[in-house]
Scaffold this active site. Structure first.
Site, PDB file in Angstrom:
ATOM      1  CD  GLU A 175      -2.294  -1.228   2.873  1.00 30.81           C
ATOM      2  OE1 GLU A 175      -1.788  -0.572   3.779  1.00 30.81           O
ATOM      3  OE2 GLU A 175      -3.485  -1.937   3.002  1.00 30.81           O
ATOM      4  N   GLY A 214       2.348   4.664  -0.763  1.00 31.12           N
ATOM      5  CA  GLY A 214       1.725   5.983  -1.123  1.00 31.12           C
ATOM      6  C   GLY A 214       2.953   7.015  -1.576  1.00 31.12           C
ATOM      7  NE  ARG A 215       6.781   9.242   2.908  1.00 31.27           N
ATOM      8  CZ  ARG A 215       6.337  10.053   4.019  1.00 31.27           C
ATOM      9  NH1 ARG A 215       6.303  11.137   3.611  1.00 31.27           N
ATOM     10  NH2 ARG A 215       5.551   9.614   4.902  1.00 31.27           N
ATOM     11  NE  ARG A 258       5.506  14.936   4.349  1.00 26.04           N
ATOM     12  CZ  ARG A 258       6.955  15.108   4.624  1.00 26.04           C
ATOM     13  NH1 ARG A 258       7.671  15.775   3.745  1.00 26.04           N
ATOM     14  NH2 ARG A 258       7.564  14.117   5.333  1.00 26.04           N
ATOM     15  CB  CYS A 311      -1.619  35.096  10.819  1.00 25.85           C
ATOM     16  SG  CYS A 311      -2.134  36.471   9.525  1.00 25.85           S
ATOM     17  CD  GLU A 312      -0.087  29.301  13.538  1.00 27.31           C
ATOM     18  OE1 GLU A 312       1.091  29.128  13.882  1.00 27.31           O
ATOM     19  OE2 GLU A 312      -0.974  28.902  14.124  1.00 27.31           O
TER      20      GLU A 312
END
Ligand SMILES: *Cc1c(COP(=O)(O)O)cnc(C)c1O
Length: 435
Positions: A273, A275-276, A311, A348-349
């Site tokens: 399975e 994905g990446r 990420r 704004c983080e």
């Protein structure tokens, strides 16, 4: 070491004229060559099947490319199941590897005839209650607990992970499933994420093959597949050596021949399975420099933000960045790094930074930047904080032409869910009238 974008500057300038930045760009040729390599690496196993982890990139256009080669879908939610079903992918082409599963999800999995991979022993009764009889083909997820180690060190900490069943529960679950009519059983485990080593799958395979032999002997269940799940990683950093899927496939084959074949279980199918590994390197986020700011540090403000790629903000993950037009340095991937920048989005983080203290060639306003390896867990982890809207997705075909495979979000998408209450409906009307 080099980490070169899959497009040239001239190509990208032309693409960015057609599609406004920011957007995720995908490399069809790369996706196909990698899928072919995966298929060939496991061709020794007649039942081999890759179930692409939809959560990594739920774009149907990209999934359909993998499906051409026989890949199925690994779904973990009702909407991911709906997506697979709507693409005509159903039955044993769907692996349903969920956890903390809602009743509706199990109901749809049953309706589509998906292979259900039970995360917990208690889900067997729950499934029967909400979705009907246990299907003939089912799977259970294993968690060995403790630490998972390979020769080169600790890989991950299954003992601290919420997934899967203990070994004791797994044996009990197999007995329950056989008693309730299951005929083809499988086991699954995901013990380490983003492993950049050819040893992970072979080591995991050996653990699962040993377990499969004992399960078949002791419970009378017919084990027909072993699912190695995801976890095969990619080299996000330029100095990392990429995995070699052929070496990985051969490693799994050796374990298969040493453990399963002597036990008379040479008919077991290998599933995975990934994905990446299937999509990560074949996508990049294309963004343009809006502002340059010099205070206590030097900042480059771009038109993408963490809503397009979370990420780095979420895990401090490294994503390589190429300044297009500056690829002609000694290693061909970039000109000499003469500046140190934080590359920021506009949320704004303060963690909305694609890179912190990154040594890069000089960047000018309007430069195109390529943020590498966003093909998996890039767009799919996007969100709408600060009312920021998610970017488009563009597919670069092998002939150099491009196809828009998802448009960018519009304000109408952002406001659409307010249509339930009078104030929301009024606001939607005003928006319509003002536009
Ligand atoms: C996330 C996940 C995958 C895919 O993992 P990658 O590391 O992207 O290959 C596969 N199976 C399950 C159950 C997952 O949760």
């Amino acid at each position: 070491m080099a980490k070169t974008p899959f497009v040239s500057k001239d190509q990208l300038v032309a693409i960015a004229k057609q599609f406004p930045t920011p957007f995720h760009l995908y490399d069809e040729a790369g996706i196909r060559r990698n899928m072919e390599a995966v298929r060939d690496a496991f061709a020794w196993n007649p039942g081999f099947k890759e179930y692409f982890a939809v959560k990594a990139n739920p774009n149907p256009r990209l999934i359909s490319i993998l499906h051409e080669y026989g890949a199925g879908c690994d779904c973990s939610s009702e909407t991911e199941l709906m997506l697979a079903g709507a693409m005509g992918i159903a039955g044993h082409d769907i692996m349903f590897s969920s956890n903390d599963t809602p009743a509706d999800d199990f109901r749809l999995a049953a309706k589509l005839g998906a292979i259900v991979n039970f995360d917990d022993i208690s889900h067997i009764d729950f499934f029967e209650r909400v979705a009907g009889p246990i299907p003939k083909t089912v799977s259970c997820r294993f968690n060995p607990g403790g630490l998972f180690q390979l020769a080169n060190g600790i890989m991950d900490n299954p003992g601290d992970s919420k997934y899967g069943m203990t070994e004791e529960q797994l044996f009990e679950a197999f007995r329950m499933l056989v008693e309730r009519g299951a005929e083809n059983l499988g086991i699954h485990a995901f013990l380490a994420s983003n492993t950049v080593t050819n040893d992970y799958y072979p080591a995991l395979a050996r653990i699962l093959f040993d377990l499969a032999v004992r399960l078949q002997r002791e419970t009378g269940a017919h084990v027909t597949f072993v699912n190695l799940s995801g976890g095969v990683g990619i080299p996000y950093r330029p100095e990392q050596e990429p995995n070699d899927i052929h070496v990985i496939g051969e490693g799994v084959r050796r374990a298969f021949e040493e453990v399963l074949v002597p036990a008379g279980m040479g008919d077991v199918s290998i599933f995975c399975e990934m994905g990446r590994f299937m999509m990560g390197p074949y996508g990049c986020l294309v963004t343009r420099t809006l502002h340059e700011k010099h205070i206590y540090k030097d900042y480059i403000g771009v038109d993408a933000s963490a809503v397009d790629l979370i990420r780095p903000a979420m895990y401090g993950a490294y994503h390589h960045i190429t300044v297009m037009g500056q690829e002609n340095g000694p290693d061909k991937s970039s000109a000499p790094a003469t500046s140190t920048y934080d590359i920021t989005g506009n949320l704004c983080e303060n963690n909305d930074k694609f890179a912190v203290d990154r040594a890069l060639p000089r960047i000018d306003i309007d430069d195109l930047l390529v943020i590498h390896d966003t093909g998996a867990h890039g767009y799919s982890m996007g969100y709408n904080y600060n009312g920021r809207l998610r970017s488009a997705e563009v597919l670069l075909h092998e002939d150099g032409t491009c196809e828009l495979i998802r448009r960018a979000e519009t304000p109408a998408d952002y406001f659409a869910t307010l249509d339930v209450a009078p104030t929301g409906r009024q606001l939607l009307n005003n928006l319509k009238n003002n536009s």
